[in-house]
Design a protein around this motif. Structure first.
Motif, mmCIF file in Angstrom:
data_model
loop_
_atom_site.group_PDB
_atom_site.id
_atom_site.type_symbol
_atom_site.label_atom_id
_atom_site.label_comp_id
_atom_site.label_asym_id
_atom_site.label_seq_id
_atom_site.Cartn_x
_atom_site.Cartn_y
_atom_site.Cartn_z
ATOM 1 N N GLY B 97 15.346 98.365 -25.231
ATOM 2 C CA GLY B 97 13.879 98.340 -25.174
ATOM 3 C C GLY B 97 13.299 97.204 -25.999
ATOM 4 N N TYR B 98 13.891 96.970 -27.164
ATOM 5 C CA TYR B 98 13.455 95.894 -28.059
ATOM 6 C C TYR B 98 13.609 94.537 -27.360
ATOM 7 C CZ TYR B 98 13.317 93.361 -32.602
ATOM 8 O OH TYR B 98 13.022 92.542 -33.663
ATOM 9 N N ALA B 99 14.775 94.345 -26.723
ATOM 10 C CA ALA B 99 15.027 93.081 -26.030
ATOM 11 C C ALA B 99 14.035 92.875 -24.883
ATOM 12 C CB ALA B 99 16.461 93.045 -25.511
ATOM 13 N N VAL B 100 13.790 93.944 -24.116
ATOM 14 C CA VAL B 100 12.831 93.832 -23.010
ATOM 15 C C VAL B 100 11.456 93.451 -23.566
ATOM 16 C CG1 VAL B 100 11.559 95.141 -21.251
ATOM 17 C CG2 VAL B 100 14.039 95.407 -21.457
ATOM 18 N N GLY B 101 11.048 94.119 -24.660
ATOM 19 C CA GLY B 101 9.754 93.829 -25.296
ATOM 20 C C GLY B 101 9.656 92.391 -25.747
ATOM 21 N N LEU B 102 10.729 91.889 -26.392
ATOM 22 C CA LEU B 102 10.717 90.504 -26.875
ATOM 23 C C LEU B 102 10.580 89.539 -25.709
ATOM 24 C CD1 LEU B 102 13.469 90.367 -29.667
ATOM 25 C CD2 LEU B 102 11.039 90.878 -29.875
ATOM 26 N N ILE B 135 3.417 105.790 -28.507
ATOM 27 C CA ILE B 135 3.790 107.161 -28.168
ATOM 28 C C ILE B 135 2.726 107.817 -27.279
ATOM 29 C CG2 ILE B 135 2.761 108.325 -30.179
ATOM 30 C CD1 ILE B 135 6.291 108.895 -28.884
ATOM 31 N N ALA B 136 1.486 107.316 -27.384
ATOM 32 C CA ALA B 136 0.404 107.870 -26.564
ATOM 33 C C ALA B 136 0.616 107.577 -25.085
ATOM 34 C CB ALA B 136 -0.934 107.295 -27.023
ATOM 35 N N LEU B 137 1.454 106.591 -24.807
ATOM 36 C CA LEU B 137 1.723 106.239 -23.405
ATOM 37 C C LEU B 137 2.843 107.062 -22.805
ATOM 38 C CD1 LEU B 137 1.428 102.345 -23.384
ATOM 39 C CD2 LEU B 137 -0.049 103.994 -22.231
ATOM 40 N N LEU B 138 3.486 107.879 -23.650
ATOM 41 C CA LEU B 138 4.656 108.616 -23.180
ATOM 42 C C LEU B 138 4.353 109.510 -21.967
ATOM 43 C CD1 LEU B 138 7.618 108.720 -23.824
ATOM 44 C CD2 LEU B 138 7.200 110.703 -25.261
ATOM 45 N N PRO B 139 3.234 110.276 -21.966
ATOM 46 C CA PRO B 139 2.953 111.106 -20.794
ATOM 47 C C PRO B 139 2.912 110.313 -19.496
ATOM 48 C CG PRO B 139 1.515 111.702 -22.600
ATOM 49 C CD PRO B 139 2.254 110.491 -23.041
ATOM 50 N N VAL B 140 2.193 109.174 -19.476
ATOM 51 C CA VAL B 140 2.154 108.396 -18.228
ATOM 52 C C VAL B 140 3.501 107.772 -17.946
ATOM 53 C CG1 VAL B 140 -0.259 107.857 -17.820
ATOM 54 C CG2 VAL B 140 0.988 106.568 -19.549
ATOM 55 N N ALA B 141 4.214 107.389 -19.002
ATOM 56 C CA ALA B 141 5.543 106.802 -18.798
ATOM 57 C C ALA B 141 6.451 107.808 -18.103
ATOM 58 C CB ALA B 141 6.140 106.381 -20.146
ATOM 59 N N MET B 142 6.361 109.088 -18.544
ATOM 60 C CA MET B 142 7.185 110.127 -17.926
ATOM 61 C C MET B 142 6.803 110.334 -16.470
ATOM 62 S SD MET B 142 7.225 112.512 -21.267
ATOM 63 C CE MET B 142 7.607 114.099 -20.607
ATOM 64 N N LEU B 143 5.505 110.180 -16.204
ATOM 65 C CA LEU B 143 5.020 110.319 -14.845
ATOM 66 C C LEU B 143 5.584 109.210 -13.951
ATOM 67 C CD1 LEU B 143 2.955 112.261 -13.505
ATOM 68 C CD2 LEU B 143 1.259 110.449 -13.801
ATOM 69 N N SER B 151 11.542 105.624 -19.264
ATOM 70 C CA SER B 151 10.327 105.927 -20.029
ATOM 71 C C SER B 151 10.441 105.440 -21.464
ATOM 72 C CB SER B 151 10.092 107.435 -20.052
ATOM 73 O OG SER B 151 9.825 107.870 -18.755
ATOM 74 N N LEU B 152 11.635 105.672 -22.056
ATOM 75 C CA LEU B 152 11.833 105.239 -23.441
ATOM 76 C C LEU B 152 11.694 103.728 -23.558
ATOM 77 C CD1 LEU B 152 14.808 107.511 -24.559
ATOM 78 C CD2 LEU B 152 12.416 107.673 -25.223
ATOM 79 N N VAL B 153 12.334 102.998 -22.624
ATOM 80 C CA VAL B 153 12.266 101.536 -22.658
ATOM 81 C C VAL B 153 10.817 101.075 -22.509
ATOM 82 C CG1 VAL B 153 12.908 99.432 -21.416
ATOM 83 C CG2 VAL B 153 14.632 101.169 -21.886
ATOM 84 N N PHE B 154 10.074 101.775 -21.650
ATOM 85 C CA PHE B 154 8.670 101.413 -21.436
ATOM 86 C C PHE B 154 7.866 101.522 -22.736
ATOM 87 C CE2 PHE B 154 4.287 102.668 -20.424
ATOM 88 C CZ PHE B 154 3.899 101.599 -19.635
ATOM 89 N N VAL B 155 7.969 102.650 -23.425
ATOM 90 C CA VAL B 155 7.179 102.790 -24.647
ATOM 91 C C VAL B 155 7.695 101.868 -25.758
ATOM 92 C CG1 VAL B 155 6.267 105.099 -24.243
ATOM 93 C CG2 VAL B 155 8.465 104.849 -25.377
ATOM 94 N N LEU B 156 9.016 101.647 -25.793
ATOM 95 C CA LEU B 156 9.580 100.732 -26.796
ATOM 96 C C LEU B 156 9.047 99.316 -26.587
ATOM 97 C CD1 LEU B 156 13.316 101.783 -27.097
ATOM 98 C CD2 LEU B 156 11.520 101.969 -28.808
ATOM 99 N N ALA B 157 9.095 98.854 -25.327
ATOM 100 C CA ALA B 157 8.618 97.511 -25.017
ATOM 101 C C ALA B 157 7.150 97.384 -25.424
ATOM 102 C CB ALA B 157 8.783 97.218 -23.528
ATOM 103 N N HIS B 158 6.365 98.417 -25.110
ATOM 104 C CA HIS B 158 4.945 98.390 -25.476
ATOM 105 C C HIS B 158 4.758 98.263 -26.982
ATOM 106 C CE1 HIS B 158 1.102 100.205 -26.637
ATOM 107 N NE2 HIS B 158 0.645 99.609 -25.555
ATOM 108 N N SER B 159 5.637 98.904 -27.745
ATOM 109 C CA SER B 159 5.474 98.855 -29.201
ATOM 110 C C SER B 159 5.805 97.481 -29.770
ATOM 111 C CB SER B 159 6.332 99.929 -29.867
ATOM 112 O OG SER B 159 7.699 99.583 -29.774
#
Lengths: 253, 287
Positions: B97-102, B135-143, B151-159
Motif C-alpha cells: 500500500g505504501y509503494a502504491v501511495g508513493l 480510516i474514514a474511507l474504509l466503509p466506501v473502500a469495503m463497498l 480495501s486495505l491498499v486503498f486506505v493505505l495509499a490515501h494515507s
C-alpha cells in the motif's frame, strides 16, 4: 589585431514582469558593446541597478538578449554551457551532498569532460591548486566561507573553461579573507592565464584584480568607461627581477 | 618624547600555550549518564517496573495484565508462530500500500509541476483529502473493493499520497536558484538534471515526507485491521489484537500492542534514522 575571444555587439537585456493586468518590460542593460581577449581580467564595475550581474548571466547563456548578439570564439551564445563556468557569491553553489573533491568530480562528469578515475585525479589536482588537500574529503558544511569559495574556484578551474565568469564571488566573505582570496586568484591567474570576467561593486577590488575595468552606469545599464589598468610599477619591477613563471612556460610551448 | 618606532612584534611560536589546562577522571556513573541510550533504557526499565507493580497490586489480569504476563504472551505468540505470521501479513500489505501511495504521489507531483492548472489540481485535491483520516474511507473502500487486501491498499495509499506529494513539491520548490544554475552550467538537462540536482537537493524534504507517510500508513493499517483483518484465512496484527480481545486473552492483546510499538520504533530507528545519518546529517542540511 587578433579577434577577441568574447564579443558583445550592442547588447540590450530586458526584464519582463506581469503585475495585475499589465505586462511590463523594463530595460536593464542597453546597447552594450565590448570585446574580451584571451587571458584578460575584465572587471564589470557598477552600482546596484547597473545590470552587471544580468550582463554576466547573459554571457553565461541564462538570459537571451532582446537586442544585439553575444559571440564566443565566433559562435553565438544561446544557452548555458561548460565552456563558460560561472562562480557565484552564494555559498550554496556547492552541492551539499558531495565532498570537496566530489563537487569537482560532479562538474567534470556532468559536463562529460572526464570520467571515473581520471575525473577523480583531475579533481584532486584542482583541489590542491587552491590549497584544500587537507579537507578534500569533507563536506561543504564543514568548511568556512572562504574555503567554500575556494572549492567553487577549484571546480571552475578544473573545467578549463574558455571564460571564467565570477559574480561578486568574494562579496560574502570578511575583509581579510576577501583580500587573501583576491591575491590567490591573481596567483592562480599568473600560473594558468585564464580569461576572467568578474563582477564587483568595489572600486578597490576592481583595481586589485582587474587588468581592465568596464564601468557601467545604472538605470538602464550602459557602458560608461573602458579603463585598462596598467600593471603597477612594483609588479613590473618584480617581473623584471624574478621573471614570470607563466610567461616562460608559454614561451616553451 | 615618545619613540615613533614603537611597534612590537612578538614571536608567538616560542610561547605556544598548552591546550589542555587540567585533566581529571570522570566517574563511571557519570559517563553512563551522559549516554543517551543508557538514560532511555533507565526510563524503560522504570516504566516496566511501575507497570508490573501496579498490575500486581490491581491483581486483575482481565483488565490489566502485568508486564511479565505480557512478555510471556509475546514469547508464546512468537514461539507458536501465530504472532510472526500476523506481523508478516501486516507488513506485506503495508509495504504494498505504501509503494502504491508513493507512486501515485509522484505522478500527482509531476502533474502539479507541469503547469499552473496542474498545480491548482494538486493543491485543491490535497486541501480536500489531507484532513480526511484515511480510516474514514474504509466503509466506501469495503463497498468498492470488498473485504480484502484491495480495501486495505486503498486506505493505505490515501494515507500516503497527500502528505508525500506535498513534500515532493515543497522540496523541489525549495531548490536554490543558484544550485539550479550550477546544474545547467555543467550541461545537465532533463532526467539527469532531476536526478543529479533536484532530487538530492530536495532530499531532506523527501525524507520527511517518506517518514510522515510511513507513520500515517502504519497507524491506518492497524486501525483498518481492527475493523476487518481476515482475508483468505490470514489476518494482520490489528486482527490479532481484536481476535484476542474477543477471546479475553488480554495478555495477548497487550503483546499485540507492544509489537505495534516495537515495529514502529524499529522502522523509525533502524530505517529512517539510519538514512538520515547517512544523508542529511552527513551533508549538514536541515530537515
Amino acid at each position: 589585431m587578433e579577434l577577441p575571444l568574447l564579443q558583445l555587439n550592442d547588447v540590450s537585456l530586458d526584464y519582463e514582469d506581469t503585475s495585475g493586468n499589465k505586462r511590463r518590460r523594463t530595460t536593464v542593460v542597453q546597447g552594450v558593446s565590448f570585446g574580451v581577449s584571451a587571458a584578460e581580467r575584465c572587471m564589470l564595475l557598477g552600482a546596484s541597478g547597473s545590470g552587471k550581474s544580468t550582463l554576466l548571466k547573459a554571457i553565461g547563456g541564462y538570459i537571451k538578449p532582446s537586442h544585439g548578439s553575444i559571440t564566443l570564439s565566433g559562435q553565438p551564445v544561446l544557452k548555458p554551457g561548460p565552456d563558460r563556468v560561472m562562480m557565484f557569491q552564494e555559498f550554496d553553489q556547492l552541492l551539499p551532498w558531495r565532498t570537496v573533491v566530489g563537487n569537482v568530480v560532479f562538474a567534470l562528469e556532468a559536463s562529460g569532460k572526464a570520467k571515473g578515475k581520471d575525473a577523480n585525479d583531475r579533481a584532486r589536482t584542482a583541489v590542491a591548486k587552491v590549497k584544500l588537500e587537507r579537507v578534500a574529503d569533507q563536506y561543504p558544511h564543514q568548511l568556512s566561507g572562504g574555503m567554500k569559495q575556494r572549492v567553487a574556484l577549484a571546480r571552475a578551474l578544473a573545467m578549463e573553461p574558455k571564460i571564467l565568469l565570477m559574480d561578486e564571488p568574494f562579496a560574502a566573505l570578511d575583509a581579510l579573507t576577501r583580500t587573501q582570496m583576491q591575491h590567490e586568484l591573481l596567483e592562480l591567474w599568473d600560473n594558468h592565464r585564464f580569461t576572467l570576467i568578474f563582477v564587483t561593486h568595489s572600486i578597490k577590488e576592481a583595481l586589485t584584480v582587474g587588468s581592465r575595468v568596464l564601468v557601467l552606469s545604472p538605470h538602464p545599464g550602459r557602458l560608461q568607461a573602458d579603463i585598462s589598468c596598467a600593471p603597477s610599477k612594483e609588479e613590473l619591477i618584480h617581473g623584471l627581477l624574478f621573471g614570470n613563471a607563466a610567461t616562460e612556460a608559454k614561451a616553451h610551448d | 618624547m615618545t619613540n615613533q618606532n614603537s611597534d612590537r612584534i612578538l614571536d608567538l611560536s616560542a610561547t605556544a600555550p598548552e591546550a589542555i589546562v587540567s585533566q581529571s577522571e570522570v566517574t563511571w556513573w557519570r559517563r553512563l549518564y551522559e549516554l543517551e541510550w543508557c538514560r532511555r533504557l533507565l526510563v524503560l526499565v522504570a516504566l516496566a517496573v511501575l507497570w508490573e507493580a501496579y498490575a500486581r497490586w490491581l491483581d486483575n489480569s482481565l483488565l490489566f495484565p502485568s508486564f511479565s504476563e505480557t512478555v510471556a504472551a509475546l514469547v508464546n505468540g512468537l514461539k507458536t508462530g501465530v504472532l510472526v505470521d500476523r506481523i508478516l501479513t501486516s507488513l506485506g500489505v503495508l509495504i504494498f500500500g505504501y509503494a502504491v501511495g508513493l507512486g501515485i504521489a509522484v505522478a500527482l507531483a509531476m502533474v502539479a509541476m507541469s503547469s499552473k492548472l496542474g498545480r491548482d489540481l494538486q493543491t485543491t485535491l490535497t486541501a480536500m483529502f489531507n484532513p480526511l483520516p484515511a480510516i474514514a474511507l474504509l466503509p466506501v473502500a469495503m463497498l468498492w473493493f470488498g473485504l480484502g487486501t484491495g480495501s486495505l491498499v486503498f486506505v493505505l495509499a490515501h494515507s500516503v499520497i497527500w502528505s508525500f506529494s506535498l513534500s515532493i513539491i515543497s522540496g523541489f520548490d525549495g531548490v536554490s536558484p543558484t544550485l539550479r544554475m550550477v546544474g545547467r552550467n555543467y550541461g545537465l538537462r532533463g532526467v539527469s538534471y532531476i536526478w543529479k540536482i533536484l532530487i538530492p537537493a530536495a532530499f531532506p524534504s523527501l525524507l520527511t515526507g517518506l517518514r510522515l507517510g510511513w507513520a500515517f500508513a502504519w497507524r491506518t493499517l492497524i486501525a483498518a485491521e481492527l475493523v476487518f483483518g481476515v482475508s483468505a484465512g490470514s489476518g494482520g496484527l490489528g486482527w490479532f489484537i481484536y481476535e484476542n480481545k474477543n477471546q479475553l486473552e488480554i495478555a495477548s492483546v497487550f503483546a499485540g500492542l507492544s509489537s505495534v510499538i516495537v515495529i514502529g520504533l524499529v522502522v523509525e530507528y533502524l530505517v529512517f534514522r539510519l538514512i538520515e545519518a547517512k544523508t542529511v546529517r552527513r551533508w549538514g542540511v536541515s530537515v
